[in-house]
Design a protein around this motif. Structure first.
Motif, PDB file in Angstrom:
ATOM      1  N   GLY B  11       0.855  -1.179   0.000  1.00  0.00           N
ATOM      2  CA  GLY B  11       0.000   0.000   0.000  1.00  0.00           C
ATOM      3  C   GLY B  11       0.887   1.223   0.000  1.00  0.00           C
ATOM      4  N   SER B  15      -1.261   5.512   3.052  1.00  0.00           N
ATOM      5  CA  SER B  15      -2.465   4.665   3.000  1.00  0.00           C
ATOM      6  C   SER B  15      -2.887   4.234   4.404  1.00  0.00           C
ATOM      7  CB  SER B  15      -2.210   3.430   2.141  1.00  0.00           C
ATOM      8  OG  SER B  15      -1.202   2.617   2.727  1.00  0.00           O
ATOM      9  N   LYS B  17      -1.186   2.004   6.082  1.00  0.00           N
ATOM     10  CA  LYS B  17      -0.819   0.581   6.132  1.00  0.00           C
ATOM     11  C   LYS B  17      -0.252   0.157   7.495  1.00  0.00           C
ATOM     12  CE  LYS B  17       2.686   0.068   3.664  1.00  0.00           C
ATOM     13  NZ  LYS B  17       3.744  -0.062   2.640  1.00  0.00           N
ATOM     14  N   ILE B 121      -3.604  -2.071   0.556  1.00  0.00           N
ATOM     15  CA  ILE B 121      -4.321  -1.054   1.340  1.00  0.00           C
ATOM     16  C   ILE B 121      -4.417   0.213   0.487  1.00  0.00           C
ATOM     17  CG2 ILE B 121      -4.403   0.309   3.466  1.00  0.00           C
ATOM     18  CD1 ILE B 121      -4.459  -2.491   4.314  1.00  0.00           C
ATOM     19  N   MET B 122      -5.630   0.629   0.247  1.00  0.00           N
ATOM     20  CA  MET B 122      -5.884   1.750  -0.666  1.00  0.00           C
ATOM     21  C   MET B 122      -6.418   2.955   0.116  1.00  0.00           C
ATOM     22  SD  MET B 122      -6.051   2.220  -4.061  1.00  0.00           S
ATOM     23  CE  MET B 122      -6.875   1.194  -5.271  1.00  0.00           C
ATOM     24  N   PRO B 123      -5.844   4.134  -0.105  1.00  0.00           N
ATOM     25  CA  PRO B 123      -6.453   5.321   0.511  1.00  0.00           C
ATOM     26  C   PRO B 123      -7.809   5.574  -0.160  1.00  0.00           C
ATOM     27  CG  PRO B 123      -4.717   5.955  -1.008  1.00  0.00           C
ATOM     28  CD  PRO B 123      -4.710   4.461  -0.961  1.00  0.00           C
ATOM     29  N   LEU B 129      -5.146  11.173   0.229  1.00  0.00           N
ATOM     30  CA  LEU B 129      -3.743  10.797   0.386  1.00  0.00           C
ATOM     31  C   LEU B 129      -2.871  12.058   0.466  1.00  0.00           C
ATOM     32  CD1 LEU B 129      -1.973   8.165   0.348  1.00  0.00           C
ATOM     33  CD2 LEU B 129      -1.507   8.705  -2.028  1.00  0.00           C
ATOM     34  N   ALA B 151       3.016   6.964  -5.028  1.00  0.00           N
ATOM     35  CA  ALA B 151       1.731   6.402  -4.594  1.00  0.00           C
ATOM     36  C   ALA B 151       0.823   6.153  -5.791  1.00  0.00           C
ATOM     37  CB  ALA B 151       1.053   7.344  -3.601  1.00  0.00           C
ATOM     38  N   MET B 155      -0.717   2.638  -6.783  1.00  0.00           N
ATOM     39  CA  MET B 155      -2.176   2.445  -6.815  1.00  0.00           C
ATOM     40  C   MET B 155      -2.635   1.912  -8.179  1.00  0.00           C
ATOM     41  SD  MET B 155      -3.105   5.812  -4.551  1.00  0.00           S
ATOM     42  CE  MET B 155      -4.846   6.004  -4.885  1.00  0.00           C
ATOM     43  N   VAL B 166      -9.934  -0.686   1.422  1.00  0.00           N
ATOM     44  CA  VAL B 166      -9.954   0.776   1.372  1.00  0.00           C
ATOM     45  C   VAL B 166      -9.882   1.302   2.798  1.00  0.00           C
ATOM     46  CG1 VAL B 166     -11.222   2.815   0.618  1.00  0.00           C
ATOM     47  CG2 VAL B 166     -11.315   0.725  -0.757  1.00  0.00           C
ATOM     48  N   ASN B 167      -8.860   2.101   3.082  1.00  0.00           N
ATOM     49  CA  ASN B 167      -8.695   2.642   4.431  1.00  0.00           C
ATOM     50  C   ASN B 167      -9.292   4.037   4.534  1.00  0.00           C
ATOM     51  OD1 ASN B 167      -7.980   3.093   7.059  1.00  0.00           O
ATOM     52  ND2 ASN B 167      -5.808   3.422   6.635  1.00  0.00           N
TER      53      ASN B 167
END
Lengths: 192, 192
Positions: B11, B15, B17, B121-123, B129, B151, B155, B166-167
């Motif tokens: 990630g 993110s 992570k 792990i995705m923002p 971000l 990033a 992504m 998705v975080n």
């Protein structure tokens, strides 16, 4: 919006598949159920459009001809099949639709569908399965023995499924099934 | 006993992570962490054997030569790598072991490992971000811009991972990650 998916469910007679499914639908009210089309006569207590759509032989054969079925089979002279349209509609709408089927039907569906995952409900052991089938007290021993033979053959093909849910304790099995459905919503091909 | 597995986690910077991982380990105390071997000097506050094993250049190069690494890389003149032995040991013992890595490292690990699944792990968005990285207040704008470029590139490769978490809300992200780990325990190839 996440993409929808087909959930293929199989498991031998006595695995408790129907009870697991019933509890699962209580927890996930948005989950759709794929209603089979069949040509046999309606039995007492059955409601058209609930678990089955009762249609004529001619209607069924026209569906075969027009490739409107994900899979079909003949059992005791009657047709049983899975209509394609409701499954495709549910997936297009981003919904999850569950199909309950035997291992041969599951194999056919996999060939004719791309957006799916499959779950096999497994009894905790072959001995427990025998006890459950005998315990029901509804079938003659020769029927039970035939069912057990079929169950053994189905269980030997559990490896064809993505997931196995062992139904030892009912609510644990239901919870595990729900966890699988929730995790599958995070699959990258459902999101991207 | 279920089979063990490697969990590949990646990630982008920002993110969240590391925080997700920290909370995850609180919920799953049996989860192992793959400690990287590195040749750079120890920084203040770092403990040998916690996140990194600090080893010499000679030791690292001997590991490369003896194919004892799942992947390795050179960054600012120092080696960074993932030792194979602890991962293989954990899997053989039926345990889950998590490795935190960048997308290139993840690609290498996939080539050298069979029992794994991967999580990105995705923002919630690129804008969030940016806000997070600026909000930290620790980096100059040019460093932030470089991180954002990296990033974006990472992504764009999220599709290489099995799952995307998705975080947006931290605890939801942690719960989803835990759900994925629990569902993966029902995979037929972990059970049969």
């Amino acid at each position: 919006m996440n993409k929808g998916t087909l959930i293929i469910l199989a498991g031998p007679s006595g695995s408790g598949k129907d009870t697991v499914m019933k509890e699962l639908f209580k927890l996930l009210p948005d989950l759709k159920f794929s209603i089979s089309s069949i040509t046999r006569d309606m039995r007492e207590g059955e409601v058209n459009g609930e678990k089955y759509n009762f249609i004529t032989r001619e209607e069924f054969e026209s569906m075969i001809e027009n490739k409107q079925l994900l899979e079909y089979n003949v059992y005791c002279g009657n047709y049983y099949g899975t209509p394609k349209a409701p499954v495709e509609k549910a997936i297009a709408e981003g919904k999850e639709i569950l199909i309950e089927i035997d291992v041969n039907g599951a194999e056919e569906v996999r060939k004719n569908c791309t957006d799916y995952f499959s779950v096999f409900i497994m009894p905790p052991s072959f001995e427990v399965l025998r006890e459950r089938l005998v315990g029901r007290g509804t079938d003659k021993m020769e029927v039970i023995e035939k069912r057990l033979e079929e169950a053994k053959a189905e269980m030997a093909r559990a490896n064809e499924f993505d997931y196995i849910v062992v139904n030892d304790d009912l609510m644990t099995a239901v919870q595990n099934f729900k966890t699988i459905i929730e995790a599958e919503r995070c699959k990258s091909d459902r999101i991207l």
